[in-house]
Design an enzyme around this catalytic site. Sequence first.
Site, PDB file in Angstrom:
ATOM      1  N   ASP A  35       0.939  -1.162   0.146  1.00 20.26           N
ATOM      2  CA  ASP A  35       0.131  -0.130  -0.168  1.00 20.26           C
ATOM      3  C   ASP A  35       0.819   1.176   0.039  1.00 20.26           C
ATOM      4  OD1 ASP A  35      -1.968   2.008   0.733  1.00 20.26           O
ATOM      5  OD2 ASP A  35      -3.144   0.427   1.306  1.00 20.26           O
ATOM      6  N   ASN A  36       0.342   2.344  -0.773  1.00 20.61           N
ATOM      7  CA  ASN A  36       1.297   3.690  -0.797  1.00 20.61           C
ATOM      8  C   ASN A  36       0.551   4.632  -0.073  1.00 20.61           C
ATOM      9  OD1 ASN A  36      -0.804   4.447  -2.290  1.00 20.61           O
ATOM     10  ND2 ASN A  36       0.483   5.151  -3.796  1.00 20.61           N
ATOM     11  N   ASP A  76       4.709   1.362  -3.788  1.00 24.09           N
ATOM     12  CA  ASP A  76       3.754   1.880  -4.871  1.00 24.09           C
ATOM     13  C   ASP A  76       3.670   1.026  -5.899  1.00 24.09           C
ATOM     14  OD1 ASP A  76       2.834   3.392  -7.303  1.00 24.09           O
ATOM     15  OD2 ASP A  76       2.634   5.132  -5.952  1.00 24.09           O
ATOM     16  N   LYS A 105     -10.017   5.713  -7.445  1.00 24.00           N
ATOM     17  CA  LYS A 105     -11.229   5.389  -7.460  1.00 24.00           C
ATOM     18  C   LYS A 105     -12.147   6.178  -7.667  1.00 24.00           C
ATOM     19  CE  LYS A 105     -11.962   4.321  -2.764  1.00 24.00           C
ATOM     20  NZ  LYS A 105     -13.340   5.426  -2.488  1.00 24.00           N
ATOM     21  N   SER A 145     -15.266  -3.276 -10.994  1.00 29.79           N
ATOM     22  CA  SER A 145     -16.397  -2.340 -10.318  1.00 29.79           C
ATOM     23  C   SER A 145     -17.573  -2.437 -11.230  1.00 29.79           C
ATOM     24  CB  SER A 145     -15.748  -0.913 -10.471  1.00 29.79           C
ATOM     25  OG  SER A 145     -16.986  -0.142 -10.298  1.00 29.79           O
ATOM     26  N   TYR A 169     -12.639   6.204 -14.903  1.00 31.42           N
ATOM     27  CA  TYR A 169     -12.541   5.248 -13.783  1.00 31.42           C
ATOM     28  C   TYR A 169     -13.055   3.879 -14.302  1.00 31.42           C
ATOM     29  CZ  TYR A 169     -13.348   2.003  -9.783  1.00 31.42           C
ATOM     30  OH  TYR A 169     -13.542   1.331  -8.825  1.00 31.42           O
ATOM     31  N   LYS A 173     -11.097  -0.001 -15.381  1.00 31.30           N
ATOM     32  CA  LYS A 173     -11.431  -1.374 -14.583  1.00 31.30           C
ATOM     33  C   LYS A 173     -11.731  -2.368 -15.948  1.00 31.30           C
ATOM     34  CE  LYS A 173     -11.156  -0.747 -10.446  1.00 31.30           C
ATOM     35  NZ  LYS A 173     -10.359  -1.756  -9.484  1.00 31.30           N
ATOM     36  N   TYR A 198     -18.616  -4.678  -8.137  1.00 27.11           N
ATOM     37  CA  TYR A 198     -19.570  -4.221  -7.098  1.00 27.11           C
ATOM     38  C   TYR A 198     -19.769  -2.699  -7.180  1.00 27.11           C
ATOM     39  CZ  TYR A 198     -15.173  -3.984  -4.850  1.00 27.11           C
ATOM     40  OH  TYR A 198     -13.676  -3.449  -4.544  1.00 27.11           O
ATOM     41  N   PHE A 199     -20.732  -2.194  -6.614  1.00 28.97           N
ATOM     42  CA  PHE A 199     -20.983  -0.689  -6.404  1.00 28.97           C
ATOM     43  C   PHE A 199     -20.554   0.100  -5.392  1.00 28.97           C
ATOM     44  CE2 PHE A 199     -23.908  -1.926  -9.962  1.00 28.97           C
ATOM     45  CZ  PHE A 199     -23.642  -0.956 -10.959  1.00 28.97           C
TER      46      PHE A 199
END
Length: 391
Positions: A35-36, A76, A105, A145, A169, A173, A198-199
């Site tokens: 994770d950054n 990163d 996102k 997504s 975005y 995806k 998913y939303f």
Amino acid sequence: MGLQRVLVTGGAGYIGSHVVLTLLLTRRFKVFSIDNYHNSYPTSLARASQIARDALPKDASDEDRDSTEVDVYGVDLTDEKAIRNVFEKYGKGGVHAVIHVAAYKAVGESGELPLTYYHNNVTSTILLARVMAEFDCTRMVYSSSATVYGIPPIIPIPETTALQAESVYGNTKIVCETILRDLCRSQPDTWKVIALRYFNPAGAHESGLMGEDPVGRPGNLLPLLAHMAIGRVKDSVLKVFGNDYPTRDGTCVRDYIHVLDLASGHLLALEALSENATKDVFADCPDIARYKAYNLGKGKGQSVLEITEAMRKATGKDFKTEIVGRRLGDVPDLTANPSLAQRELGFSAPRDLETMCRDLWNWQTKNPQGYAAQATTAAAPATGSSADKSA
């Protein structure tokens, strides 16, 4: 057979940290996070470990205790050398699978910064897959997504719907899904990928120790209402973008899912990638590629006004609303059809809207400033340093 080592990218973010916690609670995996901290705090991983440790039985084994600790790397994902350095710690065949959550996102921001979003979301996926292949790690759960569907012709939305996103975005995806599908097609004997669409994840862990803590003003409705109620966002009125949509109250309808139900879907997908999976979910794929996409949702949407009313009840705050013009890119109803995931993965999403709002408010009241208040003093939970560009 020992613990299976699993990487969660974006593990410190909202979705990522709840996925990490769900894995820890099984006591079957040794999790590491990359994770950054673009939109997250390492405190979330320390708390996931804490919850997992507290859940251990009195007679827990050394392996059980080891399973509650997360190896954390501040890396990163657009830095291929740095990713490779992490994988080298575990060697060839040392990583069972990857759950790839990390991504930028924000839908609105993506339209303003398309090159940034394509570079981050797409490049990171390519580099990650390339390093995975070098180290004989060819199983991935890809956190996609439902924005990939754009304006869907059928509600609730089946996975067979054409992919035609309305945002940059969403397009990133689609590109990543296409790349991963092509990779599976090129090496059908090694690669297996499950994409999850998913939303709107919502809620928090019931302890109040973990929850959503977006950097800056929240872009999503539920955390925005929570920040308004706690005083972090000073707006006295919630602006509702349009009330003339063809929905039951004229406002947009979205499919909200509790973040823990969503995390359980990621675990089920991970299990479906195992060699000893009880069901071969790839048996009916249209070609040789072992690639499958599933919707995760409740299959029943909630409108903006219904969400606002549910948060009124949860918080005791009387939110005022103002109807303003429609927002560019908004579509009337985005509700997923989760029946395929229910049938093939055993997925379910039992937590209701009331529970989502209650858990969100419990998190917010116990952490009025989110993780930031602890971020300056909290140590990272394990060796290395850590990532949610996403989620």
